[in-house]
Design an enzyme around this catalytic site. Structure first.
Site, PDB file in Angstrom:
ATOM      1  N   LYS A  71      -1.472 -13.649  -9.986  1.00 60.73           N
ATOM      2  CA  LYS A  71      -1.451 -14.634  -8.799  1.00 60.73           C
ATOM      3  C   LYS A  71      -0.348 -15.643  -8.977  1.00 60.73           C
ATOM      4  O   LYS A  71       0.122 -16.302  -7.994  1.00 60.73           O
ATOM      5  CB  LYS A  71      -2.947 -15.305  -8.638  1.00 60.73           C
ATOM      6  CG  LYS A  71      -3.803 -14.277  -8.179  1.00 60.73           C
ATOM      7  CD  LYS A  71      -5.116 -14.989  -7.790  1.00 60.73           C
ATOM      8  CE  LYS A  71      -6.166 -14.134  -7.288  1.00 60.73           C
ATOM      9  NZ  LYS A  71      -7.457 -14.726  -6.536  1.00 60.73           N
ATOM     10  N   ASP A 107      -7.825 -17.560  -0.426  1.00 58.39           N
ATOM     11  CA  ASP A 107      -9.034 -17.730  -1.233  1.00 58.39           C
ATOM     12  C   ASP A 107      -9.672 -18.984  -0.723  1.00 58.39           C
ATOM     13  O   ASP A 107     -10.928 -18.794  -0.348  1.00 58.39           O
ATOM     14  CB  ASP A 107      -8.907 -17.736  -2.753  1.00 58.39           C
ATOM     15  CG  ASP A 107      -8.444 -16.328  -3.251  1.00 58.39           C
ATOM     16  OD1 ASP A 107      -9.194 -15.375  -2.753  1.00 58.39           O
ATOM     17  OD2 ASP A 107      -8.026 -16.282  -4.559  1.00 58.39           O
TER      18      ASP A 107
HETATM   19  N1  LIG Z   1     -16.171 -13.886  -3.991  1.00 64.23           N
HETATM   20  C1  LIG Z   1     -14.730 -13.846  -4.209  1.00 64.23           C
HETATM   21  O1  LIG Z   1     -13.740 -13.552  -3.325  1.00 64.23           O
HETATM   22  C2  LIG Z   1     -14.053 -14.273  -5.619  1.00 64.23           C
HETATM   23  C3  LIG Z   1     -12.653 -14.469  -5.767  1.00 64.23           C
HETATM   24  C4  LIG Z   1     -12.340 -14.937  -7.037  1.00 64.23           C
HETATM   25  C5  LIG Z   1     -13.291 -14.892  -7.957  1.00 64.23           C
HETATM   26  N2  LIG Z   1     -14.597 -14.988  -7.757  1.00 64.23           N
HETATM   27  C6  LIG Z   1     -15.340 -15.025  -8.855  1.00 64.23           C
HETATM   28  O2  LIG Z   1     -15.379 -16.570  -9.591  1.00 64.23           O
HETATM   29  C7  LIG Z   1     -15.804 -16.469 -10.820  1.00 64.23           C
HETATM   30  C8  LIG Z   1     -14.665 -17.228 -11.358  1.00 64.23           C
HETATM   31  O3  LIG Z   1     -13.204 -16.955 -11.246  1.00 64.23           O
HETATM   32  P1  LIG Z   1     -11.877 -17.442 -11.614  1.00 64.23           P
HETATM   33  O4  LIG Z   1     -10.758 -16.600 -11.325  1.00 64.23           O
HETATM   34  O5  LIG Z   1     -11.722 -18.766 -11.321  1.00 64.23           O
HETATM   35  O6  LIG Z   1     -11.991 -17.522 -13.114  1.00 64.23           O
HETATM   36  P2  LIG Z   1     -11.446 -18.475 -14.187  1.00 64.23           P
HETATM   37  O7  LIG Z   1     -10.048 -18.865 -13.692  1.00 64.23           O
HETATM   38  O8  LIG Z   1     -11.372 -17.798 -15.436  1.00 64.23           O
HETATM   39  O9  LIG Z   1     -12.340 -19.888 -14.242  1.00 64.23           O
HETATM   40  C9  LIG Z   1     -13.442 -19.602 -14.926  1.00 64.23           C
HETATM   41  C10 LIG Z   1     -14.311 -20.720 -14.806  1.00 64.23           C
HETATM   42  O10 LIG Z   1     -15.844 -20.492 -15.080  1.00 64.23           O
HETATM   43  C11 LIG Z   1     -16.192 -21.592 -16.053  1.00 64.23           C
HETATM   44  N3  LIG Z   1     -16.785 -21.066 -17.166  1.00 64.23           N
HETATM   45  C12 LIG Z   1     -16.863 -19.972 -17.602  1.00 64.23           C
HETATM   46  N4  LIG Z   1     -17.820 -19.640 -18.580  1.00 64.23           N
HETATM   47  C13 LIG Z   1     -18.503 -20.803 -18.528  1.00 64.23           C
HETATM   48  C14 LIG Z   1     -19.731 -21.177 -19.119  1.00 64.23           C
HETATM   49  N5  LIG Z   1     -20.399 -20.352 -20.473  1.00 64.23           N
HETATM   50  N6  LIG Z   1     -20.346 -22.333 -18.804  1.00 64.23           N
HETATM   51  C15 LIG Z   1     -19.949 -23.304 -17.888  1.00 64.23           C
HETATM   52  N7  LIG Z   1     -18.672 -22.886 -17.286  1.00 64.23           N
HETATM   53  C16 LIG Z   1     -18.064 -21.463 -17.571  1.00 64.23           C
HETATM   54  C17 LIG Z   1     -14.645 -22.069 -16.626  1.00 64.23           C
HETATM   55  O11 LIG Z   1     -14.953 -23.232 -17.230  1.00 64.23           O
HETATM   56  P3  LIG Z   1     -13.613 -23.867 -18.371  1.00 64.23           P
HETATM   57  O12 LIG Z   1     -12.549 -24.422 -17.407  1.00 64.23           O
HETATM   58  O13 LIG Z   1     -14.450 -24.899 -19.107  1.00 64.23           O
HETATM   59  O14 LIG Z   1     -13.456 -22.741 -19.081  1.00 64.23           O
HETATM   60  C18 LIG Z   1     -13.980 -22.071 -15.324  1.00 64.23           C
HETATM   61  O15 LIG Z   1     -14.229 -23.256 -14.616  1.00 64.23           O
HETATM   62  C19 LIG Z   1     -15.593 -15.098 -11.387  1.00 64.23           C
HETATM   63  O16 LIG Z   1     -16.924 -14.681 -11.355  1.00 64.23           O
HETATM   64  C20 LIG Z   1     -15.000 -14.190 -10.247  1.00 64.23           C
HETATM   65  O17 LIG Z   1     -15.564 -12.915 -10.239  1.00 64.23           O
HETATM   66  C21 LIG Z   1     -15.073 -14.675  -6.598  1.00 64.23           C
END
Ligand SMILES: NC(=O)c1ccc[n+]([C@@H]2O[C@H](COP(=O)([O-])OP(=O)(O)OC[C@H]3O[C@@H](n4cnc5c(N)ncnc54)[C@H](OP(=O)(O)O)[C@@H]3O)[C@@H](O)[C@H]2O)c1
Length: 288
Positions: A71, A107
């Protein structure tokens, strides 16, 4: 539909892409509107990204969706990037406009439209956003333009603070903090909308939630952007507390709908897209 000499192609590029819901969602929409377009998925590694994007341009693909891990890097190979995607630092949709590749990010707008379409009006509201990763960043940029107060809470608070700092020029009052029970206890009583954009509660960790259940209340609207499972523990707890809930499939659906409209200039047939996405999730074994 018949694939013929005039058929144009849209595609998702990423690594991995095999479980993407975008192909079924967009092909159902193209079929519904009788558009001579097909949508396919291409696994593209980071080392192949540049040639893949240039190839897409050479082959005259109509549009691309871009997913993890490209991305951000994809922006290096586009002719232009719209201002929202530039601020977010990520592109998830590309339009081939007569040989020029233009990048967008749908998004954040998808997430905010998902709330509105499910009866949650963000205007003059306080929204607490959990997370400061890629998805949270896109949502934060849009939310800061739509709500009155935005609170970004993250396990790593420095990331939330950096994001809040970058949003200073937008209309909303924005603050940041640590995602902890103590901070949630302070913030949630006065919160209207809670959005989980962390990966906490995602399959296989379906029994955990980023929010203690006793802090949820009936004046809240709660959206979890996780869609595997469709109903996360957070959403189950929110429902039990009498809150309104919005599933992550809604954000996926509306980010796709906005992309569809960028490529086709036609209103997206959202119900057909939702049905196709839910059927595919069921086939993949994702359940409530
Ligand atoms: N519905 C949709 O269209 C859509 C689109 C995109 C993503 N998603 C979903 O959204 C979620 C996040 O995606 P992303 O791309 O943003 O991932 P990412 O960039 O890896 O970010 C992950 C986030 O989750 C936090 N996190 C991870 N493990 C944690 C824990 N054990 N306790 C507290 N916080 C935790 C991280 O905090 P830190 O910064 O502290 O590591 C960070 O803020 C995923 O489940 C993905 O499948 C959905």
């Amino acid at each position: 539909m018949t694939v013929n000499g005039k058929t144009r192609v849209c595609a998702i590029i990423g690594d991995p892409v095999e479980h993407s819901l975008s192909p079924v969602m967009h092909n159902a929409a193209f079929k519904k509107l009788g558009l001579n377009l097909v949508y396919v998925a291409f696994t593209v590694t980071s080392t192949e990204l540049k040639t893949a994007v240039l190839g897409a341009k050479s082959l005259g693909l109509k549009g691309l969706n871009v997913t993890m891990p490209h991305k951000n890097a994809v922006m290096n190979y586009l002719d232009a990037v719209d201002s929202t995607a530039k601020s977010i630092g990520a592109v998830n949709t590309v339009l081939n406009n007569q040989g020029k590749l233009i990048g967008y990010n749908t998004d954040g707008s998808g997430a905010m439209i998902a709330l509105q379409e499910n009866g949650v009006d963000p205007e003059e509201k306080k929204l607490v956003l959990l997370g400061a990763g890629g998805a949270a960043k896109a949502i934060a940029y849009q939310a800061a333009q739509d709500v009155e107060e935005l609170v970004i809470l993250n396990r790593t608070p420095e990331k939330a603070k950096k994001l809040a700092e970058a949003l200073k020029s937008f209309g909303a009052k924005v603050k940041a903090g640590t995602l902890s029970s103590k901070v949630l206890e302070e913030e949630l009583p006065t919160t209207d909308i809670l959005v989980n954009a962390t990966s906490v509660g995602m399959h296989p960790d379906v029994d955990i939630s980023p929010v203690p259940s006793d802090l949820l209340h009936s004046d809240l609207s709660v959206m979890d952007i996780i869609y595997n499972p469709l109903e996360t523990k957070l959403l189950k707890d929110a429902k039990s507390a009498g809150a309104k809930v919005v599933s992550g499939i809604e954000m996926l659906l509306y980010q796709g709908a906005v992309a569809f409209e960028i490529w086709t200039n036609c209103p997206a047939p959202v119900e057909v897209m939702r049905e196709a996405a839910l059927n595919e999730l069921e086939k993949q074994g994702v359940c409530l």
